[in-house]
Scaffold this motif. Structure first.
Motif, PDB file in Angstrom:
ATOM      1  N   PRO A  42       1.252  -1.563  -0.100  1.00 14.82           N
ATOM      2  CA  PRO A  42      -0.227   0.008  -0.152  1.00 14.82           C
ATOM      3  C   PRO A  42       1.245   1.130   0.007  1.00 14.82           C
ATOM      4  N   ARG A  43       0.622   2.450  -0.461  1.00 15.94           N
ATOM      5  CA  ARG A  43       1.298   3.244  -0.790  1.00 15.94           C
ATOM      6  C   ARG A  43       1.329   4.183   0.605  1.00 15.94           C
ATOM      7  N   SER A  44       0.326   3.993   1.400  1.00 21.78           N
ATOM      8  CA  SER A  44       1.568   4.507   2.989  1.00 21.78           C
ATOM      9  C   SER A  44       2.240   3.873   2.865  1.00 21.78           C
ATOM     10  N   MET A  45       2.340   2.038   3.356  1.00 20.87           N
ATOM     11  CA  MET A  45       3.624   1.995   3.669  1.00 20.87           C
ATOM     12  C   MET A  45       4.520   1.789   2.899  1.00 20.87           C
ATOM     13  N   VAL A  46       4.604   2.473   2.171  1.00 18.84           N
ATOM     14  CA  VAL A  46       5.554   2.544   0.865  1.00 18.84           C
ATOM     15  C   VAL A  46       6.256   3.887   0.945  1.00 18.84           C
ATOM     16  N   TYR A  47       5.336   5.064   2.092  1.00 16.89           N
ATOM     17  CA  TYR A  47       6.435   6.372   2.325  1.00 16.89           C
ATOM     18  C   TYR A  47       6.503   5.923   3.274  1.00 16.89           C
ATOM     19  N   VAL A  48       5.728   5.168   4.103  1.00 19.82           N
ATOM     20  CA  VAL A  48       6.827   5.203   5.607  1.00 19.82           C
ATOM     21  C   VAL A  48       8.082   4.238   5.610  1.00 19.82           C
ATOM     22  N   SER A  49       8.196   3.236   4.569  1.00 18.75           N
ATOM     23  CA  SER A  49       9.713   2.712   4.494  1.00 18.75           C
ATOM     24  C   SER A  49      11.008   3.677   4.306  1.00 18.75           C
TER      25      SER A  49
END
Length: 155
Positions: A42-49
């Motif tokens: 998910p996009r939010s997980m990518v940004y948190v990473s």
């Protein structure tokens, strides 16, 4: 008029600049890789990473900069922080705790925050490259309509 210095560039400054470029370019390249992968988080997980990666790289960059300056001042890298002669003479004593904390953040926390998201993104990208993708059985109507004029133009 800009002029270049006559002496050779300092290798420490070159290393610091290359580390800074690495810190700026790697997250954007990782973001591009993960966006092009057929299998993604998910996009939010990518940004948190990516944010975690940048924070870990920043901690590591600060720790390395302080470490290089300490080595120039006589810091002995093979000794622990408290056993170093240059650190033992510091006043107030709480400053020694700050250097120990910086060392811990650089070596353990910073590296973990840097490496784990980086390899997670690379793993997802490369495993996504080998997953089968459902192919379309025929060309879309718009492509068939554009094929005629395009082939006439190139012919």
């Amino acid at each position: 008029v800009l002029s270049a210095p006559a002496e050779a560039p300092n290798p420490q400054n070159s290393a610091a600049v290359s580390l800074l470029l690495l810190q700026l370019l790697t997250p954007s390249l990782c973001l591009q890789l993960i966006e092009r992968s057929p299998k993604t988080l998910p996009r939010s997980m990518v940004y948190v990473s990516i944010i975690t990666f940048v924070m870990g790289a920043s901690i590591h960059l600060v720790g390395d900069s302080v470490n290089h300056r300490l080595i120039f001042s006589g810091y002995q890298h093979h000794l622990s922080v408290r056993e170093n002669p240059i650190i033992r003479n510091l006043k107030p004593e709480t400053l020694i705790d700050s250097f120990e904390l910086l060392y811990y953040y650089d070596e353990y926390l910073g590296h973990s925050m840097w490496y784990i998201p980086f390899f997670l993104i690379l793993f997802i990208y490369f495993t996504g490259c080998f997953t089968p993708v459902a192919e379309q059985s025929r060309m879309p109507v718009a492509a068939v309509l554009l094929m005629g004029p395009s082939s006439l133009y190139y012919w």
